[in-house]
Scaffold this motif. Structure first.
Motif, short mmCIF file in Angstrom:
data_model
loop_
_atom_site.label_atom_id
_atom_site.label_comp_id
_atom_site.label_asym_id
_atom_site.label_seq_id
_atom_site.Cartn_x
_atom_site.Cartn_y
_atom_site.Cartn_z
N UNK A 1 7.20 1.40 3.17
CA UNK A 1 5.83 1.01 3.41
C UNK A 1 5.75 -0.46 3.85
N UNK A 2 6.64 -1.27 3.34
CA UNK A 2 6.57 -2.69 3.69
C UNK A 2 7.17 -2.96 5.07
N UNK B 1 5.55 5.73 9.14
CA UNK B 1 5.65 5.85 7.69
C UNK B 1 6.49 7.05 7.28
N UNK C 1 13.85 8.95 -0.78
CA UNK C 1 12.84 8.77 -1.82
C UNK C 1 12.21 7.39 -1.79
N UNK D 1 10.02 4.29 -1.29
CA UNK D 1 8.61 4.10 -0.94
C UNK D 1 8.38 2.65 -0.51
N UNK D 2 8.91 1.75 -1.34
CA UNK D 2 8.60 0.33 -1.17
C UNK D 2 8.99 -0.18 0.21
N UNK E 1 7.76 -0.80 7.66
CA UNK E 1 7.46 0.01 8.86
C UNK E 1 5.98 -0.13 9.16
N UNK F 1 3.24 11.11 0.99
CA UNK F 1 3.05 11.77 -0.31
C UNK F 1 2.13 10.92 -1.18
N UNK F 2 2.41 9.65 -1.23
CA UNK F 2 1.58 8.75 -2.02
C UNK F 2 0.14 8.84 -1.55
N UNK F 3 -0.05 8.86 -0.25
CA UNK F 3 -1.39 8.92 0.28
C UNK F 3 -2.09 10.20 -0.15
#
Ligand SMILES: Nc1ncnc2c1ncn2[C@@H]1O[C@H](COP(=O)(O)OP(=O)(O)OP(=O)(O)O)[C@@H](O)[C@H]1O
Ligand SMILES: Nc1ncnc2c1ncn2[C@@H]1O[C@H](COP(=O)(O)OP(=O)(O)OP(=O)(O)O)[C@@H](O)[C@H]1O
Ligand SMILES: [Mg+2]
Ligand SMILES: [Mg+2]
Lengths: 314, 388, 301, 361, 361
Positions: free
Chosen positions: A251-252, A259, A245, A247-248, A254, A265-267
């Motif tokens: 994304x930071x 991703x 789960x 996200x932070x 990799x 999902x966020x995208x």
């Protein structure tokens, strides 16, 4: 274990109407199967269960509707016409920027991130917990206390120093770096769980193994590990959900071609093309949550057992 | 050569526009690796910065035109584009020249501007006004006057999304429209706190108070959802930058017939010239550095500029391109640009920090009816006083 | 080992060597990441670092600005309200569910799975779902209105005064399952004779729970509170996904302030000052606890 | 009837497992009844049924003549003491004692009086302000008894109250409980699997096995005239020696033959029931065999295998005609392993069991 | 020296708490030494030091003449058996037995041989394929012993190996351990707080209190000539009766005076050490007091307070000149509470302790 005693405690509380007189009730048991108590008990449970199920229901139902139907309104009404279009779209077609392959790419990235992260973080934490429980040395408790306090530090605070450290080591942006980050942030709670669990195992077992000539690693691998299934399940569940789960960090730490699914999902969810495609969003949401959900459904029973063994004592 | 490009252009129109850039770049024999991060600059920027400072830079990245990358440049993390710029004569072609100034630090050029975005637009739904039985307004005051009729018809007069930058942007727009260019410059360029606390700005806050009242009930977060309220006629209008046009276009609506655009809110026809620019982190790989040069060049290529900006709904950064295909609104914008009625964007004038403080203030102001315009103005003046 | 009698005590550092080697990751994490990172953060909170950390000291300026910022004050207030309520409600609901589950019910597994599954979902997902369920135009409010009760109003996410409760609902949905599990484990650890004794003494069930069982579950409550509290301090994703701090700044939380100022406003100094304040708050709460739990009186060597 | 507690045809099943089977038991007023049996035989289950903590599947329970089968525990006039003490850990001793009374809204003055009386009887006045964690095991158990005492109940139920205590404390508290019973004269039902407790405390002992009462009698009868092999083997430590063989005629009397050795049963207390030819088991307790004490009667040769000196007594394990036999002699008499000795059996207190029905003849 | 295990000036502190104090102990080859003491006196700590599971703060430990103070447990030639069995739950019995050998990389053939031998000695061959969870308590303990057995060690260490078992099983396994020792003749060190185990098993007993050995002697000496009041009170169940009084002259001999009653000490085994006027404590064991048996000697009046019939014995609690005294009589002799009886004391086996130093005179 709670037992019959407990059961009857409640039974009696509500069922005060049982016959009281000296007259011998020699017939059948005077307690009806469907008592007021049971109605209360199950009623409450079912209402609570509805509250917990409602969002899932909404997610599933919505993901099966077409957009026109969603615009009509009621989110709780079942789909008039079931369509799997949103699922297909969420999985394979939804776009972020130029990439229109939905979640599918992120899924495999997530697997590639989660599997090593879970394994390594659990491996490290279990050894730590074992060392803390059975091989204390000067200062070990101090480090442990620091670790526990570390559990309270918001992740955001730590990102900057970690970026610097990883940069200095030269593994920023690599999978190794991400695995290390997950291991670091999983460490406090996992170590606590493992330590408490190993403390609760009989110390004599450990002594017996030492007399038998087993060393630090042999005792760990051959005696402790085989006895630790429940706590490993707990750790595994916590880590799988946590890392999957995440996200932070994903994304930071990799880069776009690696991703994880949550970023995808966020995208998808945040890349609104005009109207939000709620059905696709919901399908994507469910798809993203599916792995941890399955893990829970499969091993929920062990989870409670492990929690009992690892969290409550100590 | 593969070059990874990160940006936060993920909405429908934006994505289509990016595709043009990618196509042009791929045509040079290189490969555009798309690294879109959704959720506006707020989400994406930290990630980009972390990667650049963390030693894992991408090939190129979008930033807002302005001061967002200043320190990265100062820290020597960005590639110097002066060679490309000189070869391509950017100094001559880029207009307004302030765009290139924003890219210039210590005489060296560090970014390639790709478009001009202006904030100063009021988008109106013709259908909504028809339903409410009033004329489509021609300026802000008429719009305010029409609000009660719209409300009576069950239409939200003004759509404002929940994201903080939308409220801030709307305020800046109102400032230009209500108080004029000079006041705007005094406040944001010269950081004159006295003016900020003065009567001119008080008028702006009055207008913002109107806007706040009119915005009640728009329960949406994203700007394009708010735009969508206008598109579907659920809202009367929206103050939003020219990028909103992309959404109208995507919905198949035509300027003039389906919707109306009022630059400078129909009061002061002035537009700001913020926009997006690409920055190129310093890479060790020779090949990639070369590809960065190629990309920079491609971005400013006239053909790319046209294709990209048409999709994006923004204005090209060079004055020498032909925008025959542009629609009404865009043409209006070009005209104003031509006239030189331009101001710099607040992103260029204020640091991100001050911008953020402004955002905090205005998002609160717009959401909290009990905050008086006077209080808000006092805080605004405070922010300007300490701004850098 | 030569079998030769060894007179002296062997080198102290080498005893337990394997354990020490195995603990290196933990020691490094504790020292380098947690202590080092924290000190680094505190250190730079006294500078006016912007996008990149730099050593230009400004004393307590950042802190003054922090406490003057309405958004920070709101964030702290929100955290206090959210924290206290979510602690209380998690414990109360979690305990009540556990108590119900402990009645030897049928389908225990089913109920447990139902209560626990939200915990498998991320805060992002939780936020999204509840944003939707609570959306006034689609969700509960719209549904209730559509069945005839047209004046019904339940719109927490767009009402600044109660938005934090909207977030609380989602947080409780996500987290109470775990609390229930912990409590259930605790209840199952209570000596059954206690129940019998209470019954023989004629003590009604609610009093047995309140005055006897709950006090006995102190360790469980402590573990649970630690877990909940560490989550509360960190709450970020949920707010971002559900309201982005809105409407206005009415659902801002400190972690979000830190993040926004560090990365969006590109004012690291401010972000660091805010994180330092968070750490101070955490320390005030947790250090006494840690001292009680781990400091005094070793359990065994 | 003057039975204080009376159990009629009580059955109890857990699911499909039948734990108590058609059990009948009358306990007299003021009697000290011990339920004795090995682990899992259903003692606690029976006690819990009497207390009302478990519902019977069948049958009825009367206390003081009142049918309480469906009454709440608190209304049955019983007090219960548990093995694990089950004190409320966060309350002081005083609160522990008075909690039930306060809940029942007994006036404070009355509560004080009863707590004072109970703590005096149990001599726990100095402990009243302490928490259970600050008490020793014995003190805790005393408080647990006190909790039943303040409630002024008709029947005391004890579920292995002493088995968490060490040997010394156990024997001390045993005496105290006995004194308590002598002074209170309440009916007491006491569950244990320790036969010493059973023998020393009980007016009558009910020996249970798999949910069935095997024998209900006073301790002397149980010890000397066990009704069947199970009871005989269960009671007595070390166990009764059992010799398998058959009855034979010998002279005019009857005798027991095992492994070719003949034991005269002339002195047995019920020779009339013994018929030659029957397969039987002869049971003799270790203290009823004399070693090298010429009693003038029959003597048997044996060899000392192991010697277990226990202070006051000395336990010998002997080999005798293919059997191993334990014999208890005075602690002062020591033997070498391998020594040859002569045994004589006291048949007046021996028991003969039918090999098939396992009943005492 | 022929000491198998030799402990020199051993001290051990946990933090600031000193648990063992300057302890010296030599254990002979082949000896069965029992460490006896109440809970918390440091028995397990001492055993763990010998095993190498705890590091001594001071002092040295020799096993078979070799200084092993800093050796790893496995290199000390010891095997250990724990109270909780400490079997590895996930391994079969066979794997449990062979674990140490496998760790030590002993060849498989040799492992098989040793496991076969151990399981034969302990009669656990049928259990080899089972897991510990499928065994009864007694079987588990046997396997635990087997684990020490296969490793062919010089010294066996037992830490309360039987206290988790029920009484019956306990006495059975006690006999087995005794047999095992008789056949193996290894040195065994056995920790217990059960005096019966100590008395029956030990060649010598070391009685500990607060980390100090109070007396180290063979069981008979310990029982009959306890060195001090503590040992006297600790050994024997029920406890020795203690009368506080002083020595007086009586005729040409010496006598003991307590509460106005005179007891002649003419028969005491060390009259020469007794000086009149000294404050002393007279200790007499319950079985050394005769009730209503006219021995011709001195007789004392007493009243029966409580009677505890225990089957073979009957324990009487008597009131005698202000003391309460326990007396053990044959189980067949029953008394009524309140009955007046006459006591005679066997002074040949009594003990007199100095009231101050608490040492036996
Ligand atoms: N709640 C239950 N569900 C199913 N079986 C039970 C339950 N409680 C007890 N039993 C079974 O009933 C039988 C009798 O149990 P009980 O506790 O009465 O034994 P006991 O004689 O008290 O033993 P102990 O001496 O060990 O306390 C046991 O076989 C036990 O397994
Ligand atoms: N790890 C430890 N840390 C501090 N004190 C300890 C530790 N282990 C034991 N002790 C203390 O040392 C003393 C001796 O303990 P030890 O376990 O040797 O007693 P014991 O004689 O074996 O008792 P028992 O019969 O209960 O097993 C006790 O007072 C105990 O509290
Ligand atoms: Mg029981
Ligand atoms: Mg011990």
């Amino acid at each position: 274990m709670a037992d019959v005693g407990t059961l009857n405690t409640t039974a009696a509380g509500i069922d005060a109407v049982a016959p009281k007189l000296g007259e011998g009730p020699s017939g059948p048991r005077p307690r009806p199967a469907v008592s007021a108590r049971n109605i209360m008990l199950y009623g409450t449970l079912i209402i609570a269960a509805l509250y917990y199920l409602l969002p899932l229901y909404v997610m599933v139902v919505t993901s099966l509707k077409g957009m026109p139907e969603i615009r009509l309104g009621n989110i709780f009404s079942p789909p008039m016409e079931i369509t799997f279009e949103p699922w297909v779209k969420a999985w394979a077609q939804a776009c972020t920027g130029l990439n229109c392959d939905g979640l599918s790419r992120g899924f495999w990235n997530s697997v590639r991130i989660t599997v090593p992260s879970v394994i390594i973080s659990i491996a490290i934490a279990s050894v730590n917990g074992y060392a803390l429980a059975n091989w204390r040395f000067r200062g070990s408790e101090l480090f442990f206390s620091i670790l526990i306090i570390g559990a309270f530090i918001p992740y955001q605070v730590m990102i900057y120093p970690i970026v610097i450290i990883l940069r200095e080591i030269g593994i920023y942006g690599t999978l190794t770096g991400l695995v290390i980050v997950h291991s670091i942030f999983g460490m406090p709670i996992l170590t606590l769980l493992f330590r408490n669990y190993f403390v609760s195992l009989p110390e004599e077992l450990f002594k017996a193994a030492r007399v038998d000539g087993a060393g630090f690693w042999q005792i760990f691998l051959r005696i402790m590990l085989p006895m630790s299934l429940p706590i490993f399940v707990v750790a595994m569940i916590l880590q799988v959900t946590g890392i999957w789960n995440d996200f932070l960090f994903g994304v930071v730490f990799t880069r776009p071609d690696t991703y994880p699914m949550t970023v995808q999902l966020n995208n998808i969810v945040n890349s609104v093309q005009g109207v939000k495609e709620y059905n696709v969003n919901m399908a994507a949401t469910i798809l993203t949550g599916l792995v941890p959900l399955i893990v829970y459904f499969v091993s929920g029973r062990l989870f409670v057992r492990g929690i009992a063994a690892g969290a409550v004592k100590g | 050569t593969d070059l990874e490009v990160t940006h936060w252009w993920t909405s429908g129109g934006e994505a289509a526009a990016v595709a043009e850039l990618a196509k042009a770049f791929d045509a040079t024999g290189n490969h555009w690796v798309d690294g879109a991060i959704a959720g506006s600059g707020g989400t994406a920027r930290p990630i980009m910065i972390s990667r650049i400072t963390g030693g894992d830079p991408m090939g190129a990245t979008q930033f807002n035109h302005g001061r967002q990358a200043e320190e990265l440049v100062q820290a020597g993390l960005m590639r110097d584009l002066t060679d490309v710029a000189t070869a391509e004569k950017w100094k001559d072609i880029i207009r307004p020249s302030s765009l290139l100034d924003s890219c210039t630090i210590d005489g060296k050029i560090y970014c390639a501007p790709v478009n001009i975005h202006s904030w100063q637009w009021l988008w109106l739904s013709n259908a909504a006004f028809k339903k409410a039985g009033v004329e489509v307004p021609k300026n802000w005051d008429e719009f305010v006057a029409a609000a009660p009729a719209l409300e009576k018809a069950g239409i939200i007069p003004l759509a404002v999304g929940g994201q903080p930058w939308q409220a801030t942007g709307a305020f800046d727009v109102l400032m230009v429209a209500v108080a004029g260019k000079d006041t705007f410059n005094k406040v944001f360029k010269d950081k004159d706190a006295e003016v900020a606390a003065g009567p001119e700005i008080a008028k702006v806050f009055k207008a913002a108070d109107d806007a706040r009242r009119m915005a009640k009930g728009s329960n949406v977060q994203d700007w394009n959802q708010a735009t969508n309220l206008v598109i579907t006629g659920k809202a009367g209008g929206q103050i939003m930058g020219d990028w909103a046009q992309g959404e109208f276009a995507l919905a198949g609506q035509r300027a003039g017939t389906d919707y109306t655009c009022l630059p400078g809110l129909g009061v002061n026809e002035i537009i700001s010239t913020g926009g997006d620019a690409f920055y190129f982190p310093l890479l060790k790989d020779e090949e990639k550095s070369k590809a960065q040069g190629v990309l920079a060049k491609t971005l400013l290529d006239p053909k790319t500029q046209v294709a990209f900006n048409l999709k994006k709904g923004s204005l090209p950064v060079r004055g020498d391109v032909d925008l025959a295909a542009a629609n009404d609104c865009m043409k209006k914008g070009l005209e104003i640009l031509q006239k030189g009625n331009v101001i710099q964007g607040t992103d260029q004038l204020l640091s991100a920090d001050s911008q953020k403080q402004k955002e905090d203030l205005f998002s609160e102001f717009f959401a909290n009816p009990s905050m008086t315009p006077e209080d808000a103005q006092k805080r605004f003046a405070g922010i300007i006083a300490s701004a850098d | 080992m030569t079998g030769q009698a060894r007179a002296g005590r062997p080198n102290k550092l080498l005893r337990n060597l394997n354990a020490k080697i195995a603990s290196i990751p933990m020691i490094l994490t504790a020292l380098v990441i947690f202590v080092g990172g924290t000190l680094w953060t505190v250190f730079y909170s006294f500078t006016n670092s912007k996008l990149l950390p730099r050593l230009s000291f400004v004393g307590f300026d950042q802190y003054e600005r922090l406490w003057a910022a309405p958004r920070w004050v709101t964030a702290i207030e929100n955290l206090a309200v959210y924290g206290i309520l979510s602690l209380i409600f998690s414990l109360v609901i979690g305990f009540m569910l556990a108590a119900l589950m402990d009645q030897k019910i049928r389908f225990e597994n089913t109920f447990r799975t139902i209560f626990l599954y939200p915990f498998a979902l991320s805060f992002i997902v939780t936020g999204l779902v509840w944003q939707w369920v609570l959306n006034p135009d689609f969700g509960i409010q719209a549904v209730v209105r559509s069945i005839g009760w047209t004046s019904f109003t339940f719109n927490p996410l767009y009402t600044p005064e109660i938005v934090i409760y909207g977030i609380l609902i989602a947080a409780l949905w996500q987290g109470t399952g775990l609390v229930m599990c912990l409590m259930l484990a605790g209840l199952r650890g209570i000596d059954e004779d206690i129940w019998k004794a209470a019954r023989v003494d004629g003590i009604p069930m609610w009093r047995t729970y309140l005055f006897i069982v709950i006090p006995m579950m102190r360790p469980v409550f402590i573990t649970t509170i630690v877990i909940i509290a560490s989550g509360i301090v960190k709450v970020y994703d949920l707010v971002v996904a559900q309201t982005s701090g809105g409407p206005g700044i009415s659902s801002e939380v400190p972690a979000k302030y830190v993040y926004d100022y560090m990365f969006q406003a590109q004012n690291l100094g401010q972000g660091f000052a805010a994180s330092t304040m968070m750490l101070v708050t955490v320390a005030i709460i947790i250090v006494p606890w840690a001292y009680l739990e781990f400091g005094g009186g070793r359990k065994r060597g | 009837m003057n039975a204080s507690v009376s159990i009629k045809d009580l059955s109890l099943n857990f699911g499909s497992v039948s734990v108590l089977k058609d059990l009948n038991l009358d306990i007299n007023d003021g009697e000290f009844l011990v339920l004795l049996g090995s682990s899992g035989c259903g003692k606690s289950t029976l006690l819990n049924c009497i207390a009302g903590l478990l519902d019977a599947s069948e049958g009825q329970i009367f206390i003081k003549g009142k049918n309480v089968t469906w009454e709440e525990p608190k209304d049955r006039g019983i007090g219960m003491v548990f093995q694990s003490y089950a004190l409320y850990p966060q309350m002081t001793v005083e609160k522990n004692l008075s909690f039930g009374l306060r809940v029942a809204k007994v006036p404070q003055a009355e509560i004080d009086k009863r707590v004072a009386r109970a703590s005096e009887i149990l001599q726990i006045q100095p402990l009243l302000k302490r928490k259970p964690a600050e008490l020793s095991g014995g003190q805790r158990q005393r408080v647990a008894i006190g909790r039943a005492l303040v409630r002024d109940v008709d029947v005391f139920l004890f579920d292995e109250p002493l088995s968490n205590l060490d040997a010394k404390l156990r024997s001390e508290l045993r005496v105290e409980i006995k004194r308590l019973h002598q002074s209170l004269k309440n009916t007491m039902i006491y569950v244990t699997h320790d036969q010493i407790e059973a023998l020393t405390l009980a007016d009558r002992i009910a020996i249970m096995k798999s949910g069935i009462i095997q024998q209900l009698d006073d301790p002397t009868t149980i010890y000397n005239r066990p009704r069947n092999l199970f009871v005989a083997g269960f009671i007595g430590s070390p166990s009764m020696n059992f010799l398998h063989g058959e009855l034979v005629k010998s002279g005019d009397g009857i005798a027991f033959l095992a492994n070719g050795v003949i034991f005269s049963l002339a002195a047995y207390d019920a020779t009339e029931t013994l018929q030659p030819g029957r397969k039987v088991v002869l049971g003799v307790r270790p203290e009823h065999i004399k070693v090298n004490e010429n009693t003038g009667g029959e003597e048997h040769d044996a060899t000392v295998d192991i010697e277990e000196p226990m202070g006051a007594d000395n336990l010998l394990w002997l080999k005798h005609a293919g059997h191993t036999m334990s014999v208890r002699v005075n602690g002062a008499r020591r033997f070498n392993v391998g020594a040859k000795v002569k045994l004589s059996f006291d048949m007046t207190v021996a028991s003969v069991f039918d090999a098939e029905s396992e009943l005492r003849l």
